[in-house]
Structure formats: structure tokens, C-alpha cells
Enzyme design. Structure first.
Site, PDB file in Angstrom:
ATOM      1  N   HIS A   1       0.831  -1.195   0.000  1.00  0.00           N
ATOM      2  CA  HIS A   1       0.000   0.000   0.000  1.00  0.00           C
ATOM      3  C   HIS A   1       0.870   1.252   0.000  1.00  0.00           C
ATOM      4  O   HIS A   1       1.815   1.355   0.781  1.00  0.00           O
ATOM      5  CB  HIS A   1      -0.911   0.037   1.234  1.00  0.00           C
ATOM      6  CG  HIS A   1      -1.778   1.255   1.263  1.00  0.00           C
ATOM      7  ND1 HIS A   1      -2.948   1.349   0.532  1.00  0.00           N
ATOM      8  CD2 HIS A   1      -1.624   2.448   1.883  1.00  0.00           C
ATOM      9  CE1 HIS A   1      -3.480   2.544   0.717  1.00  0.00           C
ATOM     10  NE2 HIS A   1      -2.696   3.235   1.525  1.00  0.00           N
TER      11      HIS A   1
ATOM     12  N   ASP B   1     -15.095   2.763   7.806  1.00  0.00           N
ATOM     13  CA  ASP B   1     -14.053   3.714   7.395  1.00  0.00           C
ATOM     14  C   ASP B   1     -14.590   4.651   6.318  1.00  0.00           C
ATOM     15  O   ASP B   1     -14.317   5.848   6.331  1.00  0.00           O
ATOM     16  CB  ASP B   1     -12.809   2.971   6.882  1.00  0.00           C
ATOM     17  CG  ASP B   1     -11.825   3.947   6.265  1.00  0.00           C
ATOM     18  OD1 ASP B   1     -11.311   4.784   7.017  1.00  0.00           O
ATOM     19  OD2 ASP B   1     -11.622   3.920   5.031  1.00  0.00           O
TER      20      ASP B   1
ATOM     21  N   LYS C   1      -8.609  -1.216   5.936  1.00  0.00           N
ATOM     22  CA  LYS C   1      -8.931  -1.694   4.587  1.00  0.00           C
ATOM     23  C   LYS C   1      -7.944  -2.773   4.138  1.00  0.00           C
ATOM     24  O   LYS C   1      -8.315  -3.751   3.496  1.00  0.00           O
ATOM     25  CB  LYS C   1      -8.915  -0.520   3.604  1.00  0.00           C
ATOM     26  CG  LYS C   1     -10.146   0.363   3.764  1.00  0.00           C
ATOM     27  CD  LYS C   1     -10.072   1.619   2.943  1.00  0.00           C
ATOM     28  CE  LYS C   1      -9.080   2.600   3.507  1.00  0.00           C
ATOM     29  NZ  LYS C   1      -9.256   3.990   3.188  1.00  0.00           N
TER      30      LYS C   1
ATOM     31  N   ARG D   1     -14.819  12.880   8.274  1.00  0.00           N
ATOM     32  CA  ARG D   1     -13.539  13.564   8.560  1.00  0.00           C
ATOM     33  C   ARG D   1     -13.269  14.637   7.522  1.00  0.00           C
ATOM     34  O   ARG D   1     -12.745  15.710   7.822  1.00  0.00           O
ATOM     35  CB  ARG D   1     -12.399  12.545   8.576  1.00  0.00           C
ATOM     36  CG  ARG D   1     -12.386  11.670   9.823  1.00  0.00           C
ATOM     37  CD  ARG D   1     -11.493  10.458   9.632  1.00  0.00           C
ATOM     38  NE  ARG D   1     -10.131  10.829   9.335  1.00  0.00           N
ATOM     39  CZ  ARG D   1      -9.274  10.040   8.666  1.00  0.00           C
ATOM     40  NH1 ARG D   1      -9.637   8.831   8.259  1.00  0.00           N
ATOM     41  NH2 ARG D   1      -8.053  10.453   8.415  1.00  0.00           N
TER      42      ARG D   1
ATOM     43  N   SER E   1      -7.426   4.037   9.375  1.00  0.00           N
ATOM     44  CA  SER E   1      -8.223   4.023   8.140  1.00  0.00           C
ATOM     45  C   SER E   1      -7.538   3.141   7.088  1.00  0.00           C
ATOM     46  O   SER E   1      -8.150   2.248   6.500  1.00  0.00           O
ATOM     47  CB  SER E   1      -8.370   5.461   7.637  1.00  0.00           C
ATOM     48  OG  SER E   1      -8.773   5.506   6.312  1.00  0.00           O
TER      49      SER E   1
HETATM   50  N1  URA Z   1      -5.938   7.233   2.933  1.00  0.00           N
HETATM   51  C1  URA Z   1      -6.875   6.537   3.610  1.00  0.00           C
HETATM   52  O1  URA Z   1      -7.312   5.486   3.168  1.00  0.00           O
HETATM   53  N2  URA Z   1      -7.303   7.047   4.789  1.00  0.00           N
HETATM   54  C2  URA Z   1      -6.849   8.189   5.312  1.00  0.00           C
HETATM   55  O2  URA Z   1      -7.286   8.578   6.378  1.00  0.00           O
HETATM   56  C3  URA Z   1      -5.887   8.908   4.601  1.00  0.00           C
HETATM   57  C4  URA Z   1      -5.431   8.400   3.402  1.00  0.00           C
END
Ligand code: URA
Length: 464
Positions: A107, A186, A212, A193, A208
Site C-alpha cells: 500500500h 471507514d 482496509k 472527517r 483508516s
Molecule cells: N488514505 C486513507 O485510506 N485514509 C486516510 O485517512 C488517509 C489516506
């Protein structure tokens, strides 16, 4: 009536109500108050909040208040891991157990011109490690990996889980669009947010991203945390803190996780824009392409092979990956993967098959000298103005447009020489993008000291 001096404690005044709705309000009120006062939330309190908010039982105003309290008070590592798992468990979790071997995911926290997944997915698969990748569609300067792949005619990024698993078993690699049911908490919290000025909180970003990744089913995770003007984390120190937080979450919840902190002061490679980035990734898979892109791919790829147990050292991984690039086997795997998802594999040999913009225009250097800066954030902004990215979720993107940089930091340039080529489909968009792209460049008399491409690695933490 007089107000106490700023900072003085007010007597705690809870809402006095009855009934289920009121009980929920009061419980949430207590959680907000506890975090506001700097307390440590229990796992049950975090789960109550995440579940309640996802199901619609907790209103936006209370969730916003808690997010703001977290923004100022932070979360410790245990609370961050609990938040991660609560969000991860809020929807369907991918089950990759039918695929043999250790599944390693990668990632990137996002940068301009980052096309590493396009190179790494087939490259790692060619090394014999299965790649079962779920990827998002991007908001911002360019599309995400899935958008980039969709610039290949016929490429299909939506498939059901059985088809996905079957392709990874047969071909060794599949890349699909992440569904809305992956960590839905999320998704909902991120949207909140975004409108409550609570995005840039370290524990909220870390949980966050990791929620995922874990929900996507990987056994091990390699993180590429970007530092610089074009990244979320503007400096090396905060990028390392984010990397350490995410590595610790991964390790706490039983996923082998390492992170590399890499530079994002200028775009990665030269191409910024969906089809243009596919073209550059293909060049890298042919053993060419820009040196910085190759270097990041080898570093991340070697870390992936190590976590998968395919190699015993980073050096061995780099050697294997270099051979796969030089022998054409990585390119062959890319073609096989593209064809398996309905795409035309001839794009690797016939560039004309990829969408191309109607206008291409050079950006001339205003003076002679050395390139001191190519601000990634501004290049990204210019690419978005051309139409390469989405400003809002529902915006359409133009897969053909973007920017190809001819000059990067440290290069010598003569007045009038091309700094970059802008690829556009609209003269109006081109005019706006030209202005911003020019601001991205600084030309000076001194050759600047090169900044590191890779700042360092955050290794696994052994849990005691
Ligand atoms: N990418 C994400 O998936 N979440 C965040 O909070 C910031 C960047």
C-alpha cells in the site's frame, strides 16, 4: 450570567433523558467526554462507537465531536489497533484462504505519478508469489490503480470473489476495484472527517488505511509511506511516525508488516495521468523506464518477497526481480494478467491502443539554470485541471490527459527548452494547467543537493 475564565472546568452536565435513543446519546456523550479529557477508551467503547455510527444509531454530530476529541487528544497504540479492527470488522472481509501461499499486499499512502502497483503486481506474481489486490479509485490529482488499468481497452476491474480467487490461482495475479462493503465504517467516517477538518490525524489515518488492508485479506503488508510536498506527510519525521504507527497496528493484529519511507518532493517517474502512467509502467516492465520508479519498485518488491518467505534477504529479492524484468518474464505476466481481465495485451507493443489526448504542448523553461524543485503537489493539481483526476467522487476522469516531465530536480535546462509536455483535450483546461505546472518548477543557478529517494525502513516489531 458570567462565564468562567478560559480553561476552567465547567461542572459536568449530562443530558437527562430516557428511552433507547436517549441511552445511546448518554453513552456516546460519556465516550466523547472521556476522550475530550484525555482519557483512554476501552475496546468496547471504540466498538460501540464504530458499530453505532456505521448502523446509523449514532448521529453525525456526536461522531464529529469524538473525531475532533481524537484529533486533539490522540489515541494510544492499543486504542488505534482497536479502532482499526472495529472498522475492519464493520463489513465483509475477503477470504483468500483458497489461494495457496502467503499473500502479501502493498500500500502506498499516495503520491503524484505513483504507478508502482502496475509494475509490482505482475512482477511479484512472476516471482511466484500470489498477488490478490483490491485497489481504490482515486480522488485527487490522478485516478487510482484501477482507473489507470481501465485505460487499457477492455480491462475489467469488477469481478465476483469466486472469479477473483480463481484468477489468482490460475494466473498468479488479479487486481480488482475495492467494493463499498470493505470496511464500510471507514468509508462513512472518512467522509465525515473530510468535512470536519479531522483528516490529518495520525491515528485516524493509520487506522483508516490498515482497516482496509486487513479487510482485503492479506497475510503480510508492505507499506510505502510518502514524505514530501506531494504527500499527506510533508516531512520525513511525520512520515516515519505514521509508518511506525501502521507497522505496529499490523504486527499487533497478527499481520507481518514493514514500511518504507520514500520521497515525494517531486513526482515519481516522469508520467502523471492514467494512460500515460500505464505507458511508463510498461516501459519499466520492459527493463527500461525512469530510474527512480525502478528503484522504488525493486525496494518494495524485495520487501514483499521477503515477507512472503520467497527469499531470505533483500539482496536476493532484488536479484530475482531484476532478472524477471530483464528476461521479459515480468512483461509476459503483465500481458497474461491484462488478458485474463478482458484487456487487450497488445498495449505493451502497440502504444496507439491506449487513449491519447488531442493536444500536446511543451512547457518552455523561463530561464536557463538547474531545476531546483518540481513541486509534486502542483504538478498533481495541474494534472487534475487537465481532467486526469476527480475533484469529487462523482467527477468523470479523462484517461488520456496528463503531464510528462522532461526535466526533474538537478537537471540542467536552457531558456525555452521543454520542461514538460502537457497532454490535453481542452484549450481552456490546458491554459489553467500550464500556469500551475509552471509554478511547480523552480530554476536556479546552483545545482541542488539531491534528496534521498528512500529515507529508510521501519522493520517488523516482534510482539512480546
Ligand atoms: N488514505 C486513507 O485510506 N485514509 C486516510 O485517512 C488517509 C489516506
Amino acid at each position: 450570567m458570567s462565564f468562567p475564565a478560559s480553561g476552567a472546568r465547567l461542572p459536568r452536565a449530562r443530558p437527562v433523558k430516557k428511552g433507547l435513543r436517549e441511552v445511546l446519546d448518554v453513552l456516546m456523550y460519556d465516550i466523547i467526554m472521556k476522550k475530550r479529557e484525555g482519557g483512554e477508551l476501552t475496546g468496547d467503547e471504540i466498538e460501540f462507537f464504530v458499530k453505532g455510527y456505521t448502523e446509523g444509531a449514532i448521529p453525525d454530530y456526536q461522531a464529529s465531536a469524538l473525531l475532533m476529541a481524537i484529533y486533539f487528544r490522540g489515541l494510544n497504540r492499543r486504542e488505534t489497533a482497536d479502532l482499526t479492527m472495529a472498522m475492519c470488522n464493520s463489513g465483509r472481509r475477503a477470504d483468500l484462504s483458497a489461494i495457496r501461499g502467503i499473500k502479501v499486499d502493498k500500500h502506498s499512502t499516495g503520491g503524484v505519478g505513483d504507478k508502482t502497483t502496475l509494475v509490482l503486481a505482475p512482477l511479484i506474481a512472476a516471482a511466484g508469489v500470489p498477488v490478490a489486490k483490491m485497489s481504490g479509485r482515486g480522488l485527487g490529482h490522478t485516478g487510482g490503480t484501477v482507473d489507470k488499468l481501465e485505460s487499457i481497452p477492455g480491462f475489467r476491474a469488477v469481478m465476483d470473489p469466486a472469479e477473483f480467487t480463481e484468477q489468482v490461482r490460475r494466473v498468479g495475479v488479479a487486481v480488482v476495484a475495492q467494493t463499498g462493503n470493505l470496511a464500510p465504517a471507514d468509508k462513512k467516517l472518512y467522509a465525515l472527517r473530510d468535512v470536519t477538518a479531522t483528516v490529518d490525524s495520525m491515528p485516524l489515518i493509520a487506522s483508516s488505511i490498515m482497516s482496509k488492508k486487513i479487510a482485503a485479506g492479506a497475510d503480510a503488508i508492505v507499506l510505502d509511506v510518502k514524505a514530501g510536498s506531494g504527500a499527506f506527510m510533508k516531512d520525513e519525521e511525520s512520515a516515519f511516525r505514521l509508518a511506525e504507527t501502521m507497522v505496529e497496528i499490523g504486527n499487533r493484529v497478527g499481520r507481518r508488516t514493514v514500511a518504507l519511507v520514500t520521497g515525494m518532493d517531486q513526482p515519481l517517474g516522469r508520467a502523471v495521468g492514467n494512460a500515460l502512467e500505464v505507458r511508463e509502467a510498461v516501459a519499466a516492465l520492459k527493463g527500461g523506464g525512469p530510474q527512480d520508479l525502478l528503484e522504488i519498485c525493486l525496494a518494495l518488491g524485495a520487501a514483499m518477497l521477503l515477507l512472503a518467505g520467497r527469499t531470505v534477504s533483500v539482496e536476493e529479492g532484488r536479484r530475482i526481480l531484476t532478472e524477471l524484468l530483464e528476461s521479459g518474464m515480468a512483461l509476459e505476466k503483465f500481458e497474461e494478467f491484462v488478458a485474463a481481465q478482458g484487456g487487450d495485451p497488445r498495449v505493451t507493443r502497440e502504444e496507439g491502443l491506449l487513449p491519447a489526448a488531442a493536444i500536446s504542448e511543451d512547457l518552455p523553461a523561463p530561464r536557463s539554470g538547474y531545476i531546483g524543485a518540481v513541486r509534486a503537489g502542483l504538478i498533481g493539481r495541474a494534472a487534475m485541471l487537465l481532467g486526469a483526476g476527480r475533484e469529487k467522487k462523482e467527477s468523470e476522469i479523462d484517461l488520456s490527459v496528463g503531464i510528462v516531465l522532461n526535466k526533474k530536480i538537478g537537471d540542467r535546462v536552457l531558456a525555452g527548452e521543454s520542461l514538460a509536455v502537457l497532454h490535453a483535450n481542452s484549450p481552456e483546461r490546458l491554459a489553467k494547467a500550464r500556469e500551475i505546472a509552471l509554478q511547480a518548477y523552480t530554476v536556479g543557478d546552483q545545482k541542488p543537493e539531491p534528496k534521498p529517494l528512500i529515507y529508510g525502513t521501519v522493520p517488523e516489531k516482534i510482539q512480546t
